[in-house]
Design a protein around this motif. Structure first.
Motif, short mmCIF file in Angstrom:
data_model
loop_
_atom_site.label_atom_id
_atom_site.label_comp_id
_atom_site.label_asym_id
_atom_site.label_seq_id
_atom_site.Cartn_x
_atom_site.Cartn_y
_atom_site.Cartn_z
N SER A 45 0.64 -1.54 0.22
CA SER A 45 0.04 -0.02 0.17
C SER A 45 0.71 0.73 -0.23
O SER A 45 0.25 2.39 -0.42
CB SER A 45 -1.10 0.14 1.18
OG SER A 45 -1.59 -0.89 1.09
N THR A 46 2.18 1.45 0.82
CA THR A 46 2.69 2.77 0.90
C THR A 46 3.48 2.56 -0.92
O THR A 46 3.61 3.82 -1.33
CB THR A 46 3.92 1.94 2.12
OG1 THR A 46 3.92 1.52 3.22
CG2 THR A 46 4.97 3.25 1.81
N LYS A 106 0.30 4.21 -2.85
CA LYS A 106 0.19 5.83 -2.91
C LYS A 106 1.40 6.24 -3.08
O LYS A 106 1.19 7.40 -3.45
CB LYS A 106 0.12 5.73 -1.15
CG LYS A 106 -1.13 4.90 0.37
CD LYS A 106 -0.74 5.43 0.56
CE LYS A 106 -3.05 4.16 1.25
NZ LYS A 106 -2.48 4.62 3.16
N ASN A 107 2.76 5.79 -3.66
CA ASN A 107 3.75 6.95 -3.90
C ASN A 107 3.20 7.03 -4.74
O ASN A 107 4.46 8.48 -6.07
CB ASN A 107 5.40 5.98 -2.88
CG ASN A 107 5.93 6.59 -1.87
OD1 ASN A 107 6.71 7.49 -2.38
ND2 ASN A 107 5.94 5.82 -0.88
N ASN A 150 0.15 7.56 -6.51
CA ASN A 150 -0.72 7.97 -6.55
C ASN A 150 -0.85 9.52 -5.90
O ASN A 150 -1.41 10.88 -5.78
CB ASN A 150 -2.10 7.79 -5.70
CG ASN A 150 -3.62 8.20 -6.41
OD1 ASN A 150 -3.68 8.95 -5.07
ND2 ASN A 150 -3.68 8.36 -7.95
N LEU A 194 -0.11 10.57 -2.72
CA LEU A 194 -0.38 10.56 -1.94
C LEU A 194 0.87 10.55 -0.64
O LEU A 194 0.52 10.98 0.01
CB LEU A 194 -1.29 9.36 -1.39
CG LEU A 194 -3.33 9.51 -1.98
CD1 LEU A 194 -4.24 7.86 -1.28
CD2 LEU A 194 -3.99 10.28 -1.34
N LEU A 195 1.68 9.75 -1.24
CA LEU A 195 2.95 9.22 -0.35
C LEU A 195 4.07 10.47 -1.07
O LEU A 195 3.91 9.68 -2.41
CB LEU A 195 3.25 8.87 0.29
CG LEU A 195 2.42 8.10 2.18
CD1 LEU A 195 2.99 6.42 2.14
CD2 LEU A 195 2.54 9.10 2.83
N ARG A 224 -2.61 12.58 -10.22
CA ARG A 224 -3.70 12.20 -10.14
C ARG A 224 -4.23 11.48 -10.87
O ARG A 224 -5.19 10.63 -10.96
CB ARG A 224 -4.88 12.81 -8.42
CG ARG A 224 -3.54 13.54 -7.70
CD ARG A 224 -4.28 12.56 -6.44
NE ARG A 224 -3.41 12.62 -5.19
CZ ARG A 224 -3.04 13.36 -4.07
NH1 ARG A 224 -4.08 14.83 -4.29
NH2 ARG A 224 -2.38 13.10 -3.13
N MET A 250 -6.88 6.19 -8.29
CA MET A 250 -6.91 4.94 -7.64
C MET A 250 -7.94 3.88 -6.75
O MET A 250 -8.44 4.80 -6.67
CB MET A 250 -5.90 5.20 -5.72
CG MET A 250 -4.43 4.62 -6.11
SD MET A 250 -3.45 4.87 -4.35
CE MET A 250 -3.31 2.95 -3.98
N PHE A 270 -9.71 1.94 -3.76
CA PHE A 270 -8.83 1.30 -2.64
C PHE A 270 -9.33 0.27 -2.06
O PHE A 270 -10.43 -0.22 -2.59
CB PHE A 270 -9.08 2.23 -1.34
CG PHE A 270 -8.08 3.63 -1.68
CD1 PHE A 270 -6.48 3.28 -1.58
CD2 PHE A 270 -8.54 4.29 -1.90
CE1 PHE A 270 -5.58 4.28 -1.16
CE2 PHE A 270 -7.95 5.71 -2.43
CZ PHE A 270 -6.43 5.58 -1.88
N GLN A 294 -14.81 5.47 0.21
CA GLN A 294 -14.47 6.44 -0.58
C GLN A 294 -15.43 6.68 -1.18
O GLN A 294 -15.61 7.59 -2.28
CB GLN A 294 -13.25 5.15 -2.18
CG GLN A 294 -12.75 4.28 -1.82
CD GLN A 294 -11.76 3.39 -2.91
OE1 GLN A 294 -11.72 2.98 -4.19
NE2 GLN A 294 -12.37 2.06 -2.34
N ASP A 348 -5.60 -1.11 -4.98
CA ASP A 348 -5.22 -1.96 -3.75
C ASP A 348 -6.12 -2.51 -2.80
O ASP A 348 -7.02 -2.23 -2.04
CB ASP A 348 -4.65 -0.81 -2.64
CG ASP A 348 -3.65 -1.30 -1.90
OD1 ASP A 348 -4.26 -2.23 -0.70
OD2 ASP A 348 -3.57 -0.36 -1.11
#
Ligand SMILES: Nc1ncnc2c1ncn2[C@@H]1O[C@H](COP(=O)(O)OP(=O)(O)OP(=O)(O)O)[C@@H](O)[C@H]1O
Ligand SMILES: [Mg+2]
Length: 279
Positions: free
Chosen positions: A50-51, A54-55, A57, A59-60, A84, A89, A91, A97, A169
């Motif tokens: 997930s990390t 998110k990288n 997108n 988000l991180l 984006r 993404m 989830f 969501q 995800d």
């Protein structure tokens, strides 16, 4: 080959709230994802899937290293909407969501944020809902829908942004087998239409449908290849606390008992083909 995603030496550390200790979630990952490809990402709990998603997108943002999405560096603030919009993404939990109280408003949310004209939004919403077979439910309240239907609405919301890539995800983790099957068939269709798919999943049978499987282990890429290449490492996969698809497991067991069965079987259909030689 055109690159959808390019990740160079990605490191990502979280700062844990309780004790302010650093948690190293991604420890130096490099990879490229080709436009139009279908990549599955698997790995045990906490391996960093997930990390990583998110990288992609934004988000991180990387602790170090660089992530490019469609050529845009995700760390550059001025590209946030390009990133984006290029890579949407979806989830695991559809309830987290869905933001509106009517299905079609929910699907409109993404394109509204992109500043798309109302007429165009209308067309995109209708089209996206038809694509996921939820058009007949467009006036409904999302909470009246099944988990699978809600997840299809979430996917429609992603499609309505017209992304080139969608990162899923564990989109089927909370669904029953019927809902899972529906969501997987939409994912396959999106791939066939040319959308780049990155699918994080716990289900090996889902991963086996991709062109490429990446196995994450402790924040690193442990295996990367076609399903056939990856699933030929049965012991290594087991050592990472993961299963292999049932047909792969069966072939492996038969081989260890001395039966001459090819290493190339990864799905039921191929298993059946093989067994039918003996009829
Ligand atoms: N917000 C957070 N704060 C601190 N640590 C975190 C945070 N989110 C994740 N982690 C840690 O980072 C590591 C990677 O987590 P991540 O959620 O990316 O794994 P995952 O592969 O998606 O797991 P799962 O299969 O359970 O979804 C884990 O050790 C996790 O505990
Ligand atoms: Mg996860």
């Amino acid at each position: 080959m055109e690159e959808m995603i390019r990740i160079e030496n990605l490191v990502f550390d979280y700062m844990r709230d309780e004790d302010q200790e650093q948690v190293s979630a991604i420890k130096g990952v490099s990879l490229t994802v080709e436009k139009g490809s279908f990549t599955a990402v698997i790995g045990r709990n906490g391996s960093g899937k997930s990390t990583l998603a998110k990288n992609i997108n934004a988000l991180l943002l990387p602790s170090s290293g660089v992530v490019y999405v469609n050529g845009y560096d995700t760390a550059k603030e001025e590209y946030i909407w390009e990133v984006r919009q290029s890579a949407a993404m979806v989830f695991q939990n559809p309830d987290n969501q869905i933001v509106s109280s009517i299905v079609e408003d929910d699907v409109a949310f993404g394109p509204e944020n992109l500043g798309i004209a109302p007429e165009e939004i209308r067309q995109r919403v209708d089209r996206s809902l038809k694509d996921v077979n939820m058009y007949q439910h467009r006036k409904k309240a999302p909470h009246l829908l099944s988990g699978g239907q809600k997840q299809r609405v979430a996917i429609a919301g992603a499609i309505a942004m017209r992304p080139e890539c969608i990162v899923f995800d564990e989109p089927t983790a909370m669904l029953d087998p019927k809902g899972r099957g529906e969501v997987m068939s939409i994912i396959r269709e999106l791939h066939e239409e040319g959308i780049t798919v990155v699918l994080i999943t716990h289900f090996m049978e889902e991963a086996a449908q991709a062109d490429r499987i990446i196995i994450m282990d402790q924040g690193e890429i442990a295996l990367d290849g076609t399903p056939r290449q990856v699933f030929s490492n049965v012991e290594a996969i087991r050592n990472m606390d993961l299963d292999v698809p049932l047909p792969v497991e069966l072939c492996h067991r038969l081989r260890t008992r001395g039966i001459d069965i090819p290493e190339t079987i990864i799905n039921m259909e191929e298993m059946v083909e093989f067994l039918c030689q003996y009829k």
